[in-house]
Design a protein around this motif. Structure first.
Motif, PDB file in Angstrom:
ATOM      1  N   THR A 379       0.851  -1.182   0.000  1.00 10.74           N
ATOM      2  CA  THR A 379       0.000   0.000   0.000  1.00 10.74           C
ATOM      3  C   THR A 379       0.891   1.237   0.000  1.00 10.74           C
ATOM      4  O   THR A 379       2.111   1.151   0.179  1.00 10.74           O
ATOM      5  N   ASP A 380       0.269   2.403  -0.163  1.00 12.53           N
ATOM      6  CA  ASP A 380       1.032   3.646  -0.121  1.00 12.53           C
ATOM      7  C   ASP A 380       1.687   3.855   1.236  1.00 12.53           C
ATOM      8  O   ASP A 380       2.715   4.528   1.349  1.00 12.53           O
ATOM      9  N   ARG A 411      -5.600  -1.009   0.870  1.00 14.16           N
ATOM     10  CA  ARG A 411      -4.998  -0.018  -0.028  1.00 14.16           C
ATOM     11  C   ARG A 411      -5.654   1.350   0.093  1.00 14.16           C
ATOM     12  O   ARG A 411      -4.992   2.368  -0.121  1.00 14.16           O
TER      13      ARG A 411
END
Length: 508
Positions: A379-380, A411
């Motif tokens: 994920t970011d 996410r």
């Protein structure tokens, strides 16, 4: 009645959280359980609901601010109840203890509030507290009468101007102290070297709590701030003197830095050097910090051993190809991961030592009775591991649907902490970005993690002939305190058997 709302522990063992965004503004009407803020814990981003029906009175924390659990972050005027205003007795007692002979009515205005509503941003209210300005008495110049930081500073300057006309114990004023603090800076205009304001050297200094807080935030030793003010024979420092001294220090440091920079540039002119890019600093906190701490704990606690192997998954690729369209007709996105999860469950049934945890305190190996498989997800915010619970009791499409939902929530950072707890075994698919082999780090306190490489066409010998086959690589990391190399290899062999012949998964 004014209801204070403290940041709750929205995650197990949480000590602090970051205010990601406010979903309301001061003056907004809210209903009980209505989300008022988004906060990022060490696990995910969660919404914080309003505890009452009423109106937002004051927002006390800014977006992006790290707030300890138990800190008041917002206050509400509760519907149907009479408003009650309470004095800040603790602050008053602390201030009286420090200033001793300070007039009893010095903070009288600060202990009362006007009947109307005051609109100001949290940063403006904080500035007012630091400058000891009664924000309720400030007239706002912003839209709708909103108080700005400029309004607060103007009020503080007006208060200082009033103080100048009053006799001081030592025959001086705050302005005199301010001028003495910045005098060294003014010398720069005359072409002399810039020096920091001459620091005082005292053992004891009186100041209000807000002034001490301001000094701490500026990194200033309050005993070094020049002042001619006294209270009861002791030096007394005001916020204006802190600001002036800090500004003098900053300007002097800036001049020093400019001189150093000029020297560096001169040196560069004499040699050959390329322009260097600027560094970027990213806060190491929240989910990213938790991931780092978890990885550090796992790697420093667990002796990892990694077993590498590969498996011919040609039959799996064909089976998935036949089932994919049928799954889509039923609204499911069928990837290879559900097949792998079912194959892993088959291996864990046969070799339960890999579905275990080490209870170090009681010196026991706990063989888990559940098969909760975590799927590492990029994920970011970093790597998260949503958990598919009871994977042994679910079919391929059920696993696919649940896994895809959890990955999507991870996410977009709406996943709850409970959805990432309770795992007994983890899978990470580094092949999704093209890798073949790796040394994955175990998701402690689990005792094993399986890494999947990319599925690639490779030449293999089948029935004496070289033919193209679909091959997937695997990397199994185990806690060598609990799992022996033989168990790891046999577990991988079982997983391979089920992936080579996917019809065996029908028996799971």
């Amino acid at each position: 009645m004014v209801r204070e709302f403290k940041l709750p522990d929205v995650g197990e063992g949480l000590t602090e959280a970051e205010i990601v965004s406010w979903l309301v503004e001061e003056g907004d009407r809210v209903s009980e359980d209505q989300p008022v803020a988004e906060v990022e814990t060490d696990k995910a981003v969660v919404e914080v609901p309003a505890p009452v029906n009423g109106t937002v009175r004051e927002i006390l924390a800014e977006e992006g601010e790290m707030v300890p659990v138990g800190t008041v972050i917002i206050t509400f005027d509760v519907d149907g109840e009479k408003e009650e205003i309470e004095a800040d007795a603790e602050t008053e007692a602390e201030q009286e203890a420090e200033t001793s002979a300070e007039p009893a009515d010095a903070d009288a205005d600060a202990d009362t509030e006007t009947g109307g509503r005051t609109f100001a941003a949290p940063s403006t209210r904080r500035l007012a507290r630091e400058l000891e300005v009664d924000i309720e008495a400030v007239e706002g110049s912003g839209p709708g009468g909103r108080i700005t930081e400029g309004d607060v500073r103007a009020a503080a300057e007006a208060a200082d101007a009033d103080a100048e006309s009053e006799p001081e114990t030592a025959g001086s004023t705050a302005t005199d102290a301010t001028e003495s603090a910045v005098r060294a800076v003014d010398e720069d205009e005359a072409g002399e070297d810039v020096q920091p304001a001459e620091a005082a050297d005292r053992d004891r200094t009186l100041a209000a709590p807000a002034t001490r807080k301001l000094a701490d935030e500026e990194g200033i030793d309050i005993d070094s701030v020049p002042t001619d003010r006294t209270r009861d024979g002791e030096p007394f420092v005001t916020p204006a003197e802190i600001d002036a001294y800090a500004e003098a220090q900053k300007r002097a440091q800036a001049a020093d830095a400019e001189a150093v920079s000029a020297g560096s540039e001169a040196g560069a002119d004499r040699g050959t050097a390329g322009a260097a890019g600027e560094d970027e600093r990213i806060p190491y906190r929240g989910i990213r910090r938790t991931i780092g701490q978890q990885m550090e704990r796992s790697k420093s606690t667990v002796p990892h051993a990694t077993h590498h192997d590969e498996v011919d998954v040609t039959a799996l690729v064909e089976a998935r190809g036949r089932l994919k369209d049928r799954a889509e007709e039923r609204g499911s996105d069928l990837s290879y991961m559900p097949f792998v999860i079912k194959a892993v469950v088959a291996g864990l049934r046969e070799y339960p030592i890999l579905n275990s945890q080490l209870d170090e305190e009681n010196e026991e190996i706990v063989l888990r009775g559940e098969y909760n498989v975590g799927v590492a997800t990029a994920t970011d915010a970093g790597l998260m591991v949503p958990v598919v619970e009871s994977a042994d009791r679910k079919g391929l499409l059920e696993i696919a649907d649940e896994m895809n939902e959890l990955i999507g929530k991870a996410r977009d950072r709406s996943i709850s902490p409970d959805e990432m707890r309770g795992g007994t075994f983890s899978i990470t698919n580094f092949g999704a970005i093209g890798g073949e082999y790796a040394n994955p780090i175990i998701n402690y306190p689990e005792t094993a993690i399986l890494g999947l490489g990319a599925i690639k066409e490779k030449p293999r010998v089948v029935d004496g002939e070289i033919v193209p086959r679909h091959v997937m690589t695997m990397s199994l990391a185990v806690d060598h305190r609990v799992v022996d190399g033989a168990d790891a290899a046999q577990f991988v062999n079982t997983v391979k058997e089920h992936l080579r012949s996917p019809e065996l998964l029908l028996l799971e």
